[in-house]
Each structure stands twice: as structure tokens, then as C-alpha cells.
Design an enzyme around this catalytic site. Structure first.
Site, PDB file in Angstrom:
ATOM      1  N   GLY A  31      -7.347  -7.568   0.344  1.00  0.00           N
ATOM      2  CA  GLY A  31      -7.398  -8.398   1.540  1.00  0.00           C
ATOM      3  C   GLY A  31      -6.670  -9.710   1.362  1.00  0.00           C
ATOM      4  O   GLY A  31      -5.531  -9.746   0.917  1.00  0.00           O
ATOM      5  N   ARG A  90       0.824  -1.217   0.000  1.00  0.00           N
ATOM      6  CA  ARG A  90       0.000   0.000   0.000  1.00  0.00           C
ATOM      7  C   ARG A  90       0.856   1.265   0.000  1.00  0.00           C
ATOM      8  O   ARG A  90       0.470   2.278  -0.574  1.00  0.00           O
ATOM      9  CB  ARG A  90      -0.918   0.003   1.221  1.00  0.00           C
ATOM     10  CG  ARG A  90      -2.056  -0.970   1.048  1.00  0.00           C
ATOM     11  CD  ARG A  90      -2.964  -0.975   2.238  1.00  0.00           C
ATOM     12  NE  ARG A  90      -4.250  -1.562   1.874  1.00  0.00           N
ATOM     13  CZ  ARG A  90      -5.249  -1.737   2.706  1.00  0.00           C
ATOM     14  NH1 ARG A  90      -5.129  -1.371   3.970  1.00  0.00           N
ATOM     15  NH2 ARG A  90      -6.385  -2.263   2.291  1.00  0.00           N
ATOM     16  N   GLY A 117     -12.649  -4.057   1.444  1.00  0.00           N
ATOM     17  CA  GLY A 117     -14.039  -3.613   1.566  1.00  0.00           C
ATOM     18  C   GLY A 117     -14.425  -2.604   0.494  1.00  0.00           C
ATOM     19  O   GLY A 117     -15.537  -2.642  -0.028  1.00  0.00           O
ATOM     20  N   LYS A 134     -16.679 -16.176   5.289  1.00  0.00           N
ATOM     21  CA  LYS A 134     -18.122 -16.086   5.557  1.00  0.00           C
ATOM     22  C   LYS A 134     -18.973 -15.728   4.350  1.00  0.00           C
ATOM     23  O   LYS A 134     -18.621 -14.866   3.566  1.00  0.00           O
ATOM     24  CB  LYS A 134     -18.353 -15.005   6.613  1.00  0.00           C
ATOM     25  CG  LYS A 134     -17.820 -15.365   7.968  1.00  0.00           C
ATOM     26  CD  LYS A 134     -18.124 -14.210   8.888  1.00  0.00           C
ATOM     27  CE  LYS A 134     -17.799 -14.542  10.329  1.00  0.00           C
ATOM     28  NZ  LYS A 134     -17.961 -13.335  11.152  1.00  0.00           N
TER      29      LYS A 134
HETATM   30  P1  AMP Z   1     -12.199 -13.360   4.197  1.00  0.00           P
HETATM   31  O1  AMP Z   1     -11.529 -12.284   5.005  1.00  0.00           O
HETATM   32  O2  AMP Z   1     -13.655 -13.511   4.444  1.00  0.00           O
HETATM   33  O3  AMP Z   1     -11.842 -13.258   2.719  1.00  0.00           O
HETATM   34  O4  AMP Z   1     -11.603 -14.727   4.728  1.00  0.00           O
HETATM   35  C1  AMP Z   1     -10.251 -15.039   4.600  1.00  0.00           C
HETATM   36  C2  AMP Z   1      -9.907 -16.063   5.632  1.00  0.00           C
HETATM   37  O5  AMP Z   1     -10.762 -17.186   5.448  1.00  0.00           O
HETATM   38  C3  AMP Z   1      -8.498 -16.551   5.534  1.00  0.00           C
HETATM   39  O6  AMP Z   1      -7.800 -16.178   6.684  1.00  0.00           O
HETATM   40  C4  AMP Z   1      -8.641 -18.056   5.432  1.00  0.00           C
HETATM   41  O7  AMP Z   1      -7.746 -18.756   6.260  1.00  0.00           O
HETATM   42  C5  AMP Z   1     -10.060 -18.294   5.907  1.00  0.00           C
HETATM   43  N1  AMP Z   1     -10.620 -19.530   5.374  1.00  0.00           N
HETATM   44  C6  AMP Z   1     -10.731 -19.902   4.096  1.00  0.00           C
HETATM   45  N2  AMP Z   1     -11.241 -21.142   3.999  1.00  0.00           N
HETATM   46  C7  AMP Z   1     -11.460 -21.569   5.257  1.00  0.00           C
HETATM   47  C8  AMP Z   1     -11.972 -22.775   5.824  1.00  0.00           C
HETATM   48  N3  AMP Z   1     -12.335 -23.777   5.043  1.00  0.00           N
HETATM   49  N4  AMP Z   1     -12.055 -22.850   7.152  1.00  0.00           N
HETATM   50  C9  AMP Z   1     -11.666 -21.826   7.929  1.00  0.00           C
HETATM   51  N5  AMP Z   1     -11.182 -20.669   7.465  1.00  0.00           N
HETATM   52  C10 AMP Z   1     -11.086 -20.536   6.142  1.00  0.00           C
END
Ligand code: AMP
Length: 397
Positions: free
Chosen positions: A355, A35, A378, A198
């Protein structure tokens, strides 16, 4: 678009909102300076014009008062090295010391202000606070795409005080150009790859993408809520129970809109959330109790890679698994390689959402082999959802 190219900064004091919210380790070393590097062209152009630069940023999530661990003094040395000059520092972003240091700044010099979020007024978008900041310079430049989705004092409100002297920096202009290419100018087939933890975080984006994409690939932690909603067994994998109905709705919507929605065929499971866990591959929906899915499996990798390699536009947001652990990075690495192959061999345009997907691409050293890696997480998501970003609106107004 009003960019800094439309201004000659000779003898001007440019107040630039940058996004220097970089990750630091326990010894305050910067672990990813992307960044900061991304903001250098804007700073350099202004200095080369004969102007001076006052940089303002936030770092981390202070609770509304000064906290040493979130001080921007930790990045001062690196910034000085990057710019090859001694950057000055104001220990408070407003007040007499900041005013004096800004006033005494000479052409070619750079002043970094202390963390804006040491004042709760920043995030509240307080007008008086924005006015105080505005007095430090005579031109306002926004180059902080990563915070463009926030209507904060320094990202949006401050622009009011520069009705005729406000511009986008080069990074902002580049981010918006690339986001727009995908959002409204996508060459087909257009494939979006969604992952991460999520469903709830990405739901609005998924919904808006259904109107645009030909293919939607869903992996990562969010895929298990889909699997469970479809009647599968997911053991102790990530689950958002309250989103199961929504997952079924999304599947229906995709069908109605003629979008090919791809979910993992199989999954790599672990007996604990650790890199040294015992692991094996099972088909989707067949995870034994006490086991958890931490990556997509080989059949999914093959299917997803094929779809990706045949695409002309790719948007990737979110890893396919827990890529931070070497034993569960295979899915994310394979998808990254497929995106690279599409970009290099099929002339696809590939935009990597900020991210964690950006972190994954950096981990695999593939940043230079895709079309563009966004610095916004975001902000990019909200842009793609079709929202008007306050930081962008404020300059365009
Ligand atoms: P996000 O910030 O929502 O894009 O989520 C990214 C995070 O999701 C990363 O730190 C990954 O380690 C986690 N992640 C991806 N797949 C899984 C999974 N199957 N179980 C738990 N965490 C996960």
C-alpha cells in the site's frame, strides 16, 4: 510449500490468479506496474516449460457488472511488451468465447481474461462461477498475494477443482517466506513502524505486534488520536474519537509487555490541507485550533531514526505524514532513509508493508535498498495479525 517448481508445465494450460490491480491515470496509463512485474517470473517459468498461460485478475472496484474504466484491456499493451509476446484477450472471463480462446491456446501463448469482478459471483466466492473458471485450464496457480486474504471464487474456491494440480507461484512463495521471516523468525531488536491515516485499520496488527516486537514506533495520522487521548491539543488533525480509550489501553499493554512504544515528540502543522499551506513545527499536543498535523517533526525524526538504525528486523507499514505532498514528506522520507541505513549498515532485515509505504519507498527510489517490498497491503496485515489467508489455505489444503 507447493510451488510451481514441483510441476513441469509442458503442454499444460496453467490458470494463474495474478494481482494486476494496478493504478491507472485518467488516460489509462499504468502509474505503478510493480504488481505486474512481480508476476513475470511465474509466467515465464510456465512458458519456458512448454506450457500456456491463462491469466485472471481483478482491477479496481466495479459494481458487479462491466465498466469500461475497469477493463483489463487497458493493461494488455503493457503486459505484451513486458512478456515480449502478443497477449490474447477474452472480453468475458467466462462463457463460450473465453472457453474457445482457452481451448485454442498453444504452448508459449498467454491469454488474459477480462476483469473477474465484472461478476459479483467473484467476490461472493460463488462455487458455480469458480467451476466455470476452473474449466479453462488444467493446473491452478495462485500468484496473487495482494488478494490472498479474500475467500473469492478465483483466489480460494477454485482450488477445490484442482485437488492435485494447484501450486503457489514464485511471488506468493517469496511474499510468504519474507512475511514469515518477520512474523516468526525476527532477529532482535525487532522494530515495527506503523503509520497511515487510521488507528482503527491497524489496531489488530498493533495488538499482535505487541507480543513480538521490542520497539513500536507510531506516526502518521493515527498518532493524533493518541495525542488527544493523552490530553493534548490536536487542532483539526485526524482524530478517531471512538478509539481514544483504545489508544490508552494500547499504551498500557505495551508497558506491561515491556515494549518500547514511541510516539512523535513533535509535529509539522499546516493551516490547511494543501501543499502550499503555511507550516511550522510544534511539540506534540500543542497544535493551535484551526491547524492540523500533517507530518512528524524534526525531534521525532531524530528519535525514530535512532531506534530504527539500531534494529535488526524492521516492519514498516504506513507513512509518517501526507508524503504525497512534497512539503509534508520529510518525515516519511527520513524514516525510509533510516530503514535503508539499518538494512545496508546494520545488516537488518527490512520488510515494507504494501500500500502506501510501498508507494512512498517507490517515490523515494529506495525499493532496491531495503530487503523486501511486499505487493500486499491488507493481505500482509492479516498475515501479520496471525490470520490464515484463504488464498494460502486453499493451496495447502
Ligand atoms: P493508510 O492507507 O492507512 O496507510 O494511510 C495512508 C494515508 O494516510 C496516506 O495517503 C497519507 O497521506 C495519509 N496520512 C498520513 N499522515 C497523515 C496526517 N497526519 N493527516 C492526514 N493524512 C495522513
Amino acid at each position: 510449500m507447493k510451488t510451481i517448481d514441483q510441476c513441469n508445465f509442458k503442454d499444460k494450460k496453467a490458470l494463474i490468479r495474478v494481482d494486476f490491480n494496478v493504478p491507472l491515470d485518467a488516460e489509462f496509463n499504468i502509474t505503478d506496474d510493480k504488481r505486474m512485474r512481480a508476476a513475470l517470473p511465474t509466467i515465464t517459468k510456465i512458458l519456458n516449460d512448454g506450457g500456456s498461460v491463462i491469466l485472471m485478475s481483478h482491477l479496481g472496484r466495479p459494481k458487479g457488472g462491466p465498466e469500461d474504466k475497469y477493463s483489463l484491456k487497458h493493461i494488455l499493451g503493457d503486459l505484451s511488451r513486458m512478456l515480449d509476446l502478443e497477449v490474447k484477450f477474452a472480453e468475458d472471463c467466462i462463457g463460450t468465447s473465453a472457453v474457445d480462446k482457452a481451448k485454442n491456446l498453444e504452448p508459449g501463448q498467454v491469454l488474459l481474461l477480462e476483469n473477474l469482478r465484472f461478476y459479483k459471483e467473484e467476490e461472493k466466492g460463488d462455487r458455480d462461477f469458480a467451476e466455470k473458471l476452473s474449466k479453462l485450464g488444467n493446473v491452478y496457480v495462485n500468484d496473487a498475494f495482494g488478494t490472498a486474504h479474500r475467500a473469492h471464487a478465483s483466489t480460494s474456491i477454485i482450488a477445490e477443482f484442482f485437488p492435485n494440480d494447484k501450486y503457489f507461484g514464485y511471488l506468493m512463495a517469496e511474499e510468504l517466506k519474507n512475511a514469515e521471516k518477520v512474523n516468526h523468525g525476527a532477529v532482535k531488536p525487532f522494530t515495527a513502524i506503523m503509520g497511515g491515516a487510521k488507528v482503527s485499520d491497524k489496531i489488530l496488527l498493533i495488538e499482535s505486534l505487541l507480543d513480538k516486537v521490542d520497539n513500536l514506533i507510531i506516526g502518521g495520522g493515527m498518532a493524533y488520536t493518541f495525542a488527544k487521548a493523552q490530553g493534548g491539543e490536536i487542532g483539526t488533525s485526524l482524530l478517531e474519537e471512538d478509539r481514544m480509550a483504545l489508544c490508552l489501553e494500547l499504551l498500557e499493554k505495551a508497558k506491561a509487555k515491556g515494549v518500547n512504544l514511541y510516539l512523535p515528540l513533535d509535529t509539522t502543522i499546516a493551516d490547511k490541507f494543501a501543499n502550499d499551506a503555511e507550516k511550522k513545527d510544534v511539540d506534540t499536543g500543542h497544535i493551535p485550533a484551526d491547524w492540523m498535523g500533517l507530518d512528524i517533526g524534526p525531534k521525532s525524526i531524530e528519535l525514530f531514526s535512532e531506534v530504527i538504525k539500531n534494529s535488526k528486523t524492521l516492519l514498516w507499514n504506513g507513512p509518517m505524514g501526507v508524503f504525497e505532498m512534497a512539503n509534508f514528506e520529510q518525515g516519511t522520507r527520513a524514516i525510509a532513509n533510516a530503514v535503508v541505513a539499518a538494512t545496508q549498515d546494520n545488516d537488518a532485515f527490512s520488510l515494507i508493508g504494501g500500500g502506501d509505504s510501498a508507494a512512498a519507498i517507490a517515490k523515494f527510489n529506495l525499493e532496491d535498498k531495503v530487503s523486501y517490498v511486499s505487493t500486499g497491503g491488507g493481505a500482509l496485515l492479516e498475515y501479520m495479525e496471525g490470520k490464515e489467508l484463504p488464498g494460502v489455505k486453499a493451496i495447502n489444503a
